[in-house]
Design a protein around this motif. Sequence first.
Motif, PDB file in Angstrom:
ATOM      1  N   GLY A  20       0.795  -1.234   0.000  1.00 39.36           N
ATOM      2  CA  GLY A  20       0.000   0.000   0.000  1.00 39.36           C
ATOM      3  C   GLY A  20       0.815   1.266   0.000  1.00 39.36           C
ATOM      4  N   GLU A  21       1.999   1.216   0.653  1.00 35.68           N
ATOM      5  CA  GLU A  21       2.784   2.454   0.769  1.00 35.68           C
ATOM      6  C   GLU A  21       3.698   2.699  -0.426  1.00 35.68           C
ATOM      7  OE1 GLU A  21       3.006  -0.174   2.663  1.00 35.68           O
ATOM      8  OE2 GLU A  21       5.076  -0.780   2.973  1.00 35.68           O
ATOM      9  N   THR A  23       5.090   4.034  -3.657  1.00 39.61           N
ATOM     10  CA  THR A  23       4.734   5.178  -4.499  1.00 39.61           C
ATOM     11  C   THR A  23       4.742   4.752  -5.966  1.00 39.61           C
ATOM     12  OG1 THR A  23       7.038   5.854  -4.680  1.00 39.61           O
ATOM     13  CG2 THR A  23       5.740   6.852  -2.882  1.00 39.61           C
ATOM     14  N   ILE A  62       4.839  11.434  -4.699  1.00 41.31           N
ATOM     15  CA  ILE A  62       3.846  11.501  -3.620  1.00 41.31           C
ATOM     16  C   ILE A  62       2.515  10.872  -4.034  1.00 41.31           C
ATOM     17  CG2 ILE A  62       4.890  13.454  -2.400  1.00 41.31           C
ATOM     18  CD1 ILE A  62       2.605  15.194  -3.645  1.00 41.31           C
ATOM     19  N   LEU A  63       2.522  10.149  -5.150  1.00 40.72           N
ATOM     20  CA  LEU A  63       1.329   9.391  -5.522  1.00 40.72           C
ATOM     21  C   LEU A  63       1.535   7.953  -5.099  1.00 40.72           C
ATOM     22  CD1 LEU A  63       0.559  10.478  -9.183  1.00 40.72           C
ATOM     23  CD2 LEU A  63      -1.107  10.404  -7.316  1.00 40.72           C
ATOM     24  N   LEU A  64       0.519   7.352  -4.549  1.00 42.15           N
ATOM     25  CA  LEU A  64       0.610   5.929  -4.241  1.00 42.15           C
ATOM     26  C   LEU A  64       0.319   5.150  -5.520  1.00 42.15           C
ATOM     27  CD1 LEU A  64      -1.269   6.003  -0.828  1.00 42.15           C
ATOM     28  CD2 LEU A  64       1.193   5.662  -1.203  1.00 42.15           C
ATOM     29  N   HIS A  66      -1.184   2.422  -5.909  1.00 43.20           N
ATOM     30  CA  HIS A  66      -2.562   1.933  -5.955  1.00 43.20           C
ATOM     31  C   HIS A  66      -3.566   3.013  -6.348  1.00 43.20           C
ATOM     32  CE1 HIS A  66      -2.269  -2.266  -4.719  1.00 43.20           C
ATOM     33  NE2 HIS A  66      -1.221  -1.890  -3.991  1.00 43.20           N
TER      34      HIS A  66
END
Lengths: 164, 292
Positions: A20-21, A23, A62-64, A66
């Motif tokens: 999930g984390e 980027t 800074i975009l994940l 997912h």
Amino acid sequence: MKAPLTLDVNGMRHELEVSGETTLLDALREELGLTGTKKNCLEAECGVCTVLLDGKAVNSCILLAHQCEGRNITTVEGLARPGSLSPLQQAFIQHGAVQCGFCIPGMLVTAQSYLDELDGRAPDRDEVREAIAGTLCRCTGYSKIVDAIEAEALRLNAARWEAC
Amino acid sequence: MPLNFHRPSSLREAMDLKQDLGEACHFLAGGTDLMIQRNRGRKIVGAVVDLSRLRGLDRIEPLGDGLRIGALARMRALETDERVRILAPALAEAARVVGGAQVRHMATLGGNIANASPAADTVPVLLALAAFVVVLGPNGERRVPIAELLAGRGRTTLQAAEIITHVELPRPARGSAFLKAGRRKAMEIAVVNAAVSLELDAKGLIHAARLALGAVADRSLVVADAEAMMRGQAPSPELFKAAATLARDASRPISDVRASADYRRHLASVLTERALTLAHKRLVAATTGIPA
Ligand SMILES: Cc1cc2nc3c(=O)[nH]c(=O)nc-3n(C[C@H](O)[C@H](O)[C@H](O)COP(=O)(O)OP(=O)(O)OC[C@H]3O[C@@H](n4cnc5c(N)ncnc54)[C@H](O)[C@@H]3O)c2cc1C
């Protein structure tokens, strides 16, 4: 915990397993080997990680990953077909816009997003400078970068008039 | 630190997730504040609920004479939308100076409000435009004046699982303006910013004046003294100067790496006077049809 993720990058679909984390930047570089997108400030300040998300420049640091499922991602590698250069890339070479080169992938993608938004309108030099404000060149070679982008915008503008 | 990513397909599901997952779970819009606070260790973010894909929440649409703006509207959309530029020029101006193009493609209006930075660029504008914020919570919807949502640096009166869904601008604000002073022209957080909105009555007197400043207090600050002083008066350079003095006196800035408190007070005055002058010009242009 890793979860499956489908990413569409440069027109190709990839099935990944990422946590999930992760980027988007790390998914592109570490999972897909697309190292043209650079990694630096990780705070959306410097712009070297810029990619197109559904055609618009964004900071992949800074975009994940997912968050980007099902959306179209274009990296610098996707600006032209393998082995060829886009008109914007050619303009950078013609104007000697590249010094150390580290910012150039981000700069090209940032500029491409601006040109796409400009959509053939006549450029304005201040507007070009403003458009790339989110992407820093620490060699401070901005003049030639702006020259190259402006030249490409003028070419597109002329092409639009010819098409009328 | 691990982070669990959730993409709800409805507002209801988003609220349920937030309620179930508790404190360390955060709503994610553009992520331009949240991700950075997480990286810097300022916020514990163990899970995110992605709002950015909820359908229709980024819409900008007419609401009576005014506008209704979805909380997920991006700064870029506010900057370029023709209706926003005409009906609320101050909002387009504020959106235009948030970060660089990349940040503006991601950053949302709702995120700018919920993040509650005293230096946020769109918040003073929403105060000056007397905006209402529509908030959906597990117990239903409420519609509150933006001022009631602000509770201090980084704090709002939003309850845990409440989501900002819309911002309503009830009236057109053709006579509005926003100005920002930073250390450089782009990619810079405001040293001070100022937003104003003017309405004139049939006789050309000020029917309503609204003025708000950013980065001069622990939250965006409405200068009520100046608003009251201008009401019923004829617009004039002297009046705007007097309002600027009140704005300076109402400011309670801090000194930091960006500027001293004294300089911020000075800027509050200068920006107020200039913004009032600009807003008045715009209003005259809008009523006479002659461009400012
Ligand atoms: C390089 C850079 C430059 C910047 N420059 C500026 C600037 O010049 N001016 C300025 O004002 N800001 C600036 N910012 C800050 C930021 O871009 C804005 O505050 C932006 O509007 C935040 O929106 P977001 O969608 O990215 O919020 P997010 O980061 O997704 O969320 C911010 C907070 O709000 C909460 N939240 C988000 N949406 C909602 C909602 N609908 N309901 C309830 N809670 C919600 C989140 O849980 C989080 O706590 C900058 C940021 C960066 C990285």
